[in-house]
Design a protein around this motif. Structure first.
Motif, PDB file in Angstrom:
ATOM      1  N   THR A 332       0.841  -1.198   0.000  1.00  0.00           N
ATOM      2  CA  THR A 332       0.000   0.000   0.000  1.00  0.00           C
ATOM      3  C   THR A 332       0.871   1.241   0.000  1.00  0.00           C
ATOM      4  OG1 THR A 332      -1.803   1.148   1.169  1.00  0.00           O
ATOM      5  CG2 THR A 332      -0.097   0.143   2.521  1.00  0.00           C
ATOM      6  N   ASN A 333       0.282   2.346  -0.377  1.00  0.00           N
ATOM      7  CA  ASN A 333       0.917   3.647  -0.241  1.00  0.00           C
ATOM      8  C   ASN A 333       0.098   4.540   0.689  1.00  0.00           C
ATOM      9  OD1 ASN A 333       3.120   5.327  -0.961  1.00  0.00           O
ATOM     10  ND2 ASN A 333       1.774   6.531  -2.291  1.00  0.00           N
ATOM     11  N   ASP A 334      -0.788   3.903   1.463  1.00  0.00           N
ATOM     12  CA  ASP A 334      -1.679   4.641   2.365  1.00  0.00           C
ATOM     13  C   ASP A 334      -1.859   3.813   3.633  1.00  0.00           C
ATOM     14  OD1 ASP A 334      -3.685   5.985   3.714  1.00  0.00           O
ATOM     15  OD2 ASP A 334      -4.958   6.254   1.959  1.00  0.00           O
ATOM     16  N   SER A 335      -0.932   3.973   4.578  1.00  0.00           N
ATOM     17  CA  SER A 335      -0.977   3.141   5.776  1.00  0.00           C
ATOM     18  C   SER A 335      -2.221   3.403   6.615  1.00  0.00           C
ATOM     19  CB  SER A 335       0.279   3.363   6.619  1.00  0.00           C
ATOM     20  OG  SER A 335       0.393   4.713   7.042  1.00  0.00           O
ATOM     21  N   LEU A 336      -2.744   4.626   6.558  1.00  0.00           N
ATOM     22  CA  LEU A 336      -3.943   4.944   7.331  1.00  0.00           C
ATOM     23  C   LEU A 336      -5.119   4.104   6.835  1.00  0.00           C
ATOM     24  CD1 LEU A 336      -4.615   6.922   9.653  1.00  0.00           C
ATOM     25  CD2 LEU A 336      -5.432   8.518   7.917  1.00  0.00           C
ATOM     26  N   ALA A 337      -5.326   4.095   5.521  1.00  0.00           N
ATOM     27  CA  ALA A 337      -6.415   3.303   4.953  1.00  0.00           C
ATOM     28  C   ALA A 337      -6.155   1.811   5.122  1.00  0.00           C
ATOM     29  CB  ALA A 337      -6.591   3.646   3.469  1.00  0.00           C
ATOM     30  N   PHE A 338      -4.884   1.402   4.989  1.00  0.00           N
ATOM     31  CA  PHE A 338      -4.547  -0.014   5.121  1.00  0.00           C
ATOM     32  C   PHE A 338      -4.870  -0.509   6.527  1.00  0.00           C
ATOM     33  CE2 PHE A 338      -1.647  -3.577   5.785  1.00  0.00           C
ATOM     34  CZ  PHE A 338      -1.776  -4.286   4.601  1.00  0.00           C
ATOM     35  N   THR A 351      -1.070   0.410  14.267  1.00  0.00           N
ATOM     36  CA  THR A 351      -0.926   1.856  14.164  1.00  0.00           C
ATOM     37  C   THR A 351      -0.308   2.242  12.832  1.00  0.00           C
ATOM     38  OG1 THR A 351      -0.571   1.906  16.545  1.00  0.00           O
ATOM     39  CG2 THR A 351      -0.063   3.904  15.334  1.00  0.00           C
ATOM     40  N   PRO A 352      -0.957   3.117  12.065  1.00  0.00           N
ATOM     41  CA  PRO A 352      -0.381   3.541  10.783  1.00  0.00           C
ATOM     42  C   PRO A 352       0.901   4.324  10.969  1.00  0.00           C
ATOM     43  CG  PRO A 352      -2.312   4.866  11.325  1.00  0.00           C
ATOM     44  CD  PRO A 352      -2.258   3.771  12.349  1.00  0.00           C
ATOM     45  N   ASP A 357       5.919   9.207  11.334  1.00  0.00           N
ATOM     46  CA  ASP A 357       6.733   9.844  10.297  1.00  0.00           C
ATOM     47  C   ASP A 357       5.769  10.416   9.261  1.00  0.00           C
ATOM     48  OD1 ASP A 357       8.427  10.565   8.202  1.00  0.00           O
ATOM     49  OD2 ASP A 357       9.767   8.861   8.527  1.00  0.00           O
ATOM     50  N   ARG A 358       5.567  11.727   9.322  1.00  0.00           N
ATOM     51  CA  ARG A 358       4.530  12.345   8.490  1.00  0.00           C
ATOM     52  C   ARG A 358       4.896  12.362   7.023  1.00  0.00           C
ATOM     53  NH1 ARG A 358       4.572  16.908  13.141  1.00  0.00           N
ATOM     54  NH2 ARG A 358       3.662  15.580  14.756  1.00  0.00           N
ATOM     55  N   GLU A 359       6.189  12.293   6.715  1.00  0.00           N
ATOM     56  CA  GLU A 359       6.620  12.340   5.324  1.00  0.00           C
ATOM     57  C   GLU A 359       6.678  10.959   4.678  1.00  0.00           C
ATOM     58  OE1 GLU A 359       7.070  15.136   3.635  1.00  0.00           O
ATOM     59  OE2 GLU A 359       6.473  16.234   5.445  1.00  0.00           O
ATOM     60  N   ARG A 360       7.166   9.963   5.409  1.00  0.00           N
ATOM     61  CA  ARG A 360       7.380   8.637   4.830  1.00  0.00           C
ATOM     62  C   ARG A 360       6.534   7.543   5.454  1.00  0.00           C
ATOM     63  NH1 ARG A 360      13.395   7.945   6.192  1.00  0.00           N
ATOM     64  NH2 ARG A 360      12.532   8.848   8.102  1.00  0.00           N
ATOM     65  N   ARG A 363       3.990   4.411   4.116  1.00  0.00           N
ATOM     66  CA  ARG A 363       4.361   3.069   3.657  1.00  0.00           C
ATOM     67  C   ARG A 363       4.837   2.183   4.809  1.00  0.00           C
ATOM     68  NH1 ARG A 363       9.227   2.753  -0.271  1.00  0.00           N
ATOM     69  NH2 ARG A 363       9.358   0.699   0.707  1.00  0.00           N
ATOM     70  N   PHE A 364       4.487   2.558   6.050  1.00  0.00           N
ATOM     71  CA  PHE A 364       4.875   1.768   7.216  1.00  0.00           C
ATOM     72  C   PHE A 364       3.689   1.593   8.151  1.00  0.00           C
ATOM     73  CE2 PHE A 364       8.930   3.420   5.790  1.00  0.00           C
ATOM     74  CZ  PHE A 364       9.838   2.414   6.081  1.00  0.00           C
ATOM     75  N   LEU A 365       3.758   0.559   8.977  1.00  0.00           N
ATOM     76  CA  LEU A 365       2.853   0.421  10.111  1.00  0.00           C
ATOM     77  C   LEU A 365       3.620  -0.184  11.274  1.00  0.00           C
ATOM     78  CD1 LEU A 365       1.994  -2.785  10.600  1.00  0.00           C
ATOM     79  CD2 LEU A 365       0.440  -2.347   8.723  1.00  0.00           C
TER      80      LEU A 365
END
Length: 389
Positions: A332-338, A351-352, A357-360, A363-365
């Motif tokens: 994904t490129n949207d950890s919040l939605a993922f 946790t998204p 990290d607001r910039e990168r 792509r992490f959780l």
């Protein structure tokens, strides 16, 4: 006429708290008997306070002991036990007079920041980072300076990175083990950073709240061993499993003891009396706490073995704490939605990465594995089933 709002009203949210609320709401919709939500979003040990700490609180209540204000820096007995902890654990002599008992580490940070920095001061930290570092600084009118870190630096700042900063920051926050990546600074690295900060007039704040929770790859060390000007933050929330008791501490340099004491008197008066009694007793609960740590170790091993087969094969070196920082850029490129989809589709709360990290972070959780071991180890199977739908 519109009423004015203060600077603090613009503080960014701590997103994990929103995830907790969403997970609670999801759990309330599940039918009786259904598998529950796996709570992997928050760094809250599932076992609660150790038995000896709880029994100390019960005894105090049964004795009808007055539970009034304590000194702003806490009960002398607890401060002495914390000083003993530094001698026995690190071989460092820290006088009890330099120890301040606080309302959790969360109460320690604003005290430290207000005493050490002025509005407009620049305070550096690695990114990803624990969100309240930057959020508290911002609310106080200070400026976070983010140092982008990744697997090549083990998600920790390096001395070379600091030496390139121009202008130099007024302060630096380091965390070892860190949240969210769980990586650690080797003693030589922490020593070099602490000595550099002292020499350059950069106030070091060392977050050591995950001490006691390391997994043998890197030794734990305290900044108090390397610098008399560093501020050390610690807490009973993580290793000691006392999150809701709201009890932590600061090791302060001499020049900040009285300023922090005055701030604490005005902002908090004192940490809760009964929590201080329980915290002092927690130092005698080593056997139980080490057994809990073994449970975290087993959960960590099960996840590191099982997550790659579920598609989560890019995990930071988890030297300590109880988190796995996962690169999910291939998913994904949207950890919040993922993470929202994972909660709805797999009943797993995580946790998204954008919280850290607001910039990168898109792509992490972050997975937390300090909950009930029997539940945490179910995560790989649930994730495999969800992603294959």
């Amino acid at each position: 006429m519109a009423l004015k709002t203060g600077r603090g009203a613009a503080a960014p949210p701590f997103l994990v708290m929103d995830v907790i609320a969403a997970a609670n709401a999801r759990a309330a919709t599940l039918p009786p008997g259904a598998p529950g939500v796996l709570r992997m979003e928050v760094g809250q040990p599932g076992g609660g306070a150790p038995r000896g700490a709880a029994e100390a609180a019960i005894r105090a209540l049964r004795e009808d002991r007055p539970m009034g204000y304590t000194e702003a820096f806490g009960l002398p007995g607890l401060r002495a036990r914390i000083a003993d902890h530094y001698r026995s654990t690190y071989g460092v002599a820290v006088p009890a007079s330099r120890i301040a008992v606080t309302v959790g580490a969360s109460g320690a940070f604003p005290l430290a920041f207000l005493a050490a920095f002025d509005a407009g001061d620049r305070v550096a930290m690695a990114a990803p980072f624990y969100p309240p570092y930057a959020n508290i600084l911002t609310a106080l009118g200070m400026q976070p300076v983010l140092l982008p870190c990744d697997a090549t630096t083990r998600f920790q700042p390096t001395l070379a990175m600091l030496e390139k900063l121009d202008p130099l920051p007024d302060g630096l926050i380091v965390a070892s083990p860190c949240n969210p990546a769980g990586t650690m600074l080797a003693p030589a690295e922490l020593s070099a950073i602490a000595r550099w900060c002292h020499a350059q007039g950069v106030r070091l704040v060392s977050d050591e709240i995950y001490h006691g929770l390391s997994w043998g790859t890197v030794a734990e060390s305290t900044a108090a061993a390397f610098s008399d000007s560093a501020i050390v933050v610690n807490s009973f929330s993580k290793y000691f499993s006392m999150t809701g008791w709201r009890i932590g501490w600061l090791v302060l340099p001499e020049d900040l003891c009285r300023p922090v004491e005055c701030l604490a008197q005005n902002l908090f008066i004192s940490a809760p009396h009964i929590a201080q009694l329980a915290a002092e007793a927690a130092f005698d609960c080593g056997v139980e706490l080490e057994e809990r740590k073994e449970g975290y170790r087993r959960a960590r091993a099960a996840l590191l073995e099982g997550l790659p087969g579920a598609g989560f094969d890019r995990v930071a070196a988890a030297d300590g704490a109880f988190y796995l920082w996962c690169d999910i850029g291939h998913l994904t490129n949207d950890s919040l939605a993922f993470c929202a989809g994972m909660l709805a589709g797999a009943d797993i709360a995580a946790t998204p990465g954008v919280d850290f990290d607001r910039e990168r972070g898109h792509r992490f959780l972050r997975f937390s594995y300090c909950g009930a071991e029997a539940e945490v180890v179910q995560a790989p199977a649930r994730l495999r089933a969800w992603l294959r739908r």
